[in-house]
Design an enzyme around this catalytic site. Structure first.
Site, short mmCIF file in Angstrom:
data_model
loop_
_atom_site.label_atom_id
_atom_site.label_comp_id
_atom_site.label_asym_id
_atom_site.label_seq_id
_atom_site.Cartn_x
_atom_site.Cartn_y
_atom_site.Cartn_z
N ASP A 100 1.06 19.08 18.93
CA ASP A 100 1.69 20.28 19.46
C ASP A 100 2.25 21.14 18.32
O ASP A 100 1.59 21.29 17.30
CB ASP A 100 2.75 19.92 20.51
CG ASP A 100 2.11 19.29 21.75
OD1 ASP A 100 0.90 19.52 21.98
OD2 ASP A 100 2.81 18.58 22.49
N HIS A 106 -9.07 11.25 1.64
CA HIS A 106 -8.16 10.11 1.45
C HIS A 106 -6.83 10.33 2.18
O HIS A 106 -5.94 9.49 2.11
CB HIS A 106 -7.90 9.91 -0.05
CG HIS A 106 -7.29 8.58 -0.39
ND1 HIS A 106 -5.96 8.44 -0.74
CD2 HIS A 106 -7.83 7.34 -0.44
CE1 HIS A 106 -5.71 7.17 -1.00
NE2 HIS A 106 -6.81 6.48 -0.82
N LYS A 130 3.25 4.47 -1.11
CA LYS A 130 3.35 5.39 -2.26
C LYS A 130 4.65 6.16 -2.09
O LYS A 130 4.71 7.15 -1.34
CB LYS A 130 2.18 6.36 -2.33
CG LYS A 130 0.82 5.70 -2.62
CD LYS A 130 0.07 5.36 -1.38
CE LYS A 130 -1.33 4.83 -1.69
NZ LYS A 130 -2.00 4.30 -0.49
N LYS A 161 -3.79 10.85 5.05
CA LYS A 161 -3.28 10.11 6.20
C LYS A 161 -2.21 10.98 6.84
O LYS A 161 -0.99 10.73 6.71
CB LYS A 161 -2.68 8.76 5.79
CG LYS A 161 -3.64 7.86 4.97
CD LYS A 161 -3.38 7.96 3.51
CE LYS A 161 -4.09 6.91 2.66
NZ LYS A 161 -5.51 6.78 2.81
N HIS A 164 0.81 -1.21 0.00
CA HIS A 164 0.00 0.00 0.00
C HIS A 164 0.85 1.27 0.00
O HIS A 164 0.32 2.38 0.04
CB HIS A 164 -0.92 -0.03 1.24
CG HIS A 164 -2.04 0.93 1.20
ND1 HIS A 164 -2.16 1.99 2.08
CD2 HIS A 164 -3.13 1.02 0.39
CE1 HIS A 164 -3.27 2.66 1.83
NE2 HIS A 164 -3.86 2.11 0.80
N ASP A 194 17.12 9.65 -8.32
CA ASP A 194 18.58 9.75 -8.23
C ASP A 194 19.09 9.60 -6.79
O ASP A 194 20.17 10.11 -6.46
CB ASP A 194 19.07 11.08 -8.82
CG ASP A 194 18.89 11.13 -10.34
OD1 ASP A 194 18.76 10.05 -10.95
OD2 ASP A 194 18.86 12.25 -10.89
#
Length: 420
Positions: free
Chosen positions: A305, A298, A124, A300, A122, A129
């Site tokens: 603080d 969508h 991404k 996450k 899952h 380089d």
């Protein structure tokens, strides 16, 4: 058997000298990634759950082909469940240009249904380089840009420079390169130097089903325990374990302003239903719950603080916390925390509705019983993940003739079957 030394190094120590730039939605993310690929001179490493054959996927396809044709070493790893609809022609165009195209746990459908649901790749991640990285929750599909319509997703990623990119680079290599390939590589020596690029400290945190089954959740819980005045969590799929909920409640009860942004217009109805079962416990402890109602959320991301933040691929649900291969960055930087807070504050003020706790005495018995049962059932989460059906995930390399060759030496494939 994959040995421990073949797994990417993990550390709880902060890595100094990094710079992070917040990228909101596909409008900010896709142009940066495509430009970075266009500028690549040695190597492109790309992992994604979903690669769609739409205008975004085709733009990425063109950029990867162009990079490979000018001599850049290009590696792409997609998930067999998330990216199952790619046509043979689309994949062949990449492979014929020299792209090393691999599929994590390719599965066959039965009567139109995908059966390989559990234990997905899952993550991404993009590394260019060995020096420039991208990580977040955004897939390569048109539903991450606003012109897709009311179902376009609200999401976040970051662009990363600095020493922490070395850990991202190492993980992407370990995921797709066999031991023999890693030994043969000479190019890596030219891209190991990663000078300081900023003032942010960072930790690259991953979750797998072998050595690091709960690292991402653990970093969240540590931050919640340390919170002193504010917490904001924006997460698409929210149904964490008992200990996570307990830390949120404890923080709110000691006076921390704890806010949770969830989907109000979910892409799947069960998402809101599951999260709403936790509302009573959270609200009665003082947690403020917001539902984002403009389009599907969508993202996450979270902040605590004035300095701690996290961005990545991991939801706060059973799949991400107990089954999937995930990756987040944890960032200690006041300026990044401020930018993320400003974006989330605008979301809460203008595009969310706040869920109010029911007045005392207005909580019906059935709802209370259901909420109580769900809350205490989570005491066994994520231990029950080991009971779920297991299979042997593998990575298949697509050859120029269209056939798939299983790379049995890949640590990503060998790590996945073990229960977390």
């Amino acid at each position: 058997m994959t040995t421990a030394r073949n797994h990417p190094p993990r550390s709880s120590r902060w890595v100094p000298g990094n710079h992070f730039e917040l990228l909101e939605n596909g409008e900010e993310f896709f142009p940066r990634v495509l430009e970075a690929i266009a500028r690549a001179r040695q190597e492109v490493m790309l992992e994604t759950f979903i690669l769609a054959e739409d205008k975004i996927g085709k733009a990425l396809h063109a950029a990867l082909v162009a990079a490979a044709e000018r001599g850049v070493e290009v590696h792409v790893l997609v998930d067999g469940f998330g990216s199952h609809e790619l046509s043979p022609e689309f994949v062949a165009g990449l492979v014929d240009a020299g792209v090393r195209f691999r599929i994590f746990d390719p599965g066959r459908s039965f009567m139109g249904q995908r059966l390989n649901l559990l234990r997905r790749m899952h993550r991404k991640i993009v590394v260019i380089d060995g020096q420039l990285g991208f990580i977040g929750g955004i897939n390569y599909s048109a539903d991450h840009v606003a012109d897709f319509g009311p179902e376009a997703k609200q999401d976040y990623a970051v662009q990363v420079r600095g020493p922490v990119v070395a850990q991202m680079h190492h993980l992407t290599h370990e995921a797709v390169l066999s031991h023999a390939e890693r030994k043969r590589r000479n190019r890596s020596a030219a891209i190991t130097g990663r000078p300081h690029a900023g003032t942010a400290h960072a930790i690259f945190v991953t979750r797998d089903n072998h050595e690091h089954p709960n690292d991402i959740e653990r970093h969240y819980r540590v931050a919640l325990r340390a919170a002193r005045h504010r917490v904001v969590i924006a997460n698409a799929y929210f149904f964490p374990g008992y200990r996570f909920i307990r830390e949120m409640r404890r923080a709110a009860r000691r006076g921390v302003d704890v806010r949770l942004i969830l989907q109000g217009q979910p892409d799947m109805a069960i998402v809101r239903t599951a999260a709403s079962m936790l509302y009573d416990h959270l609200l009665r402890a003082g947690v403020r719950v917001y539902e984002y109602c403009e389009r599907p959320l969508h993202g996450k991301v979270a902040l605590v603080d004035d300095e701690w933040s996290t961005v990545g691929s991991s939801n706060l649900d059973p799949l991400s916390l107990s089954l999937n291969l995930e990756a987040n960055v944890v960032i200690q930087d006041r300026s990044f925390n401020t930018r993320l807070y400003q974006r989330l504050a605008q979301l809460m003020a203008n595009k969310c509705r706040e869920i109010k706790a029911p007045p005392p005495g207005k909580l019906d018995g059935l709802r209370l019983l259901r909420s109580y049962a769900v809350f205490h059932l989570m005491r066994w989460f994520p231990a029950w993940a080991g009971w779920l059906p297991r299979h042997e995930p593998r990575i298949a390399t697509v050859c120029p003739n269209g056939s798939d060759v299983v790379d049995a030496a890949s640590p990503a494939a060998s790590a996945a079957p073990h229960a977390g």
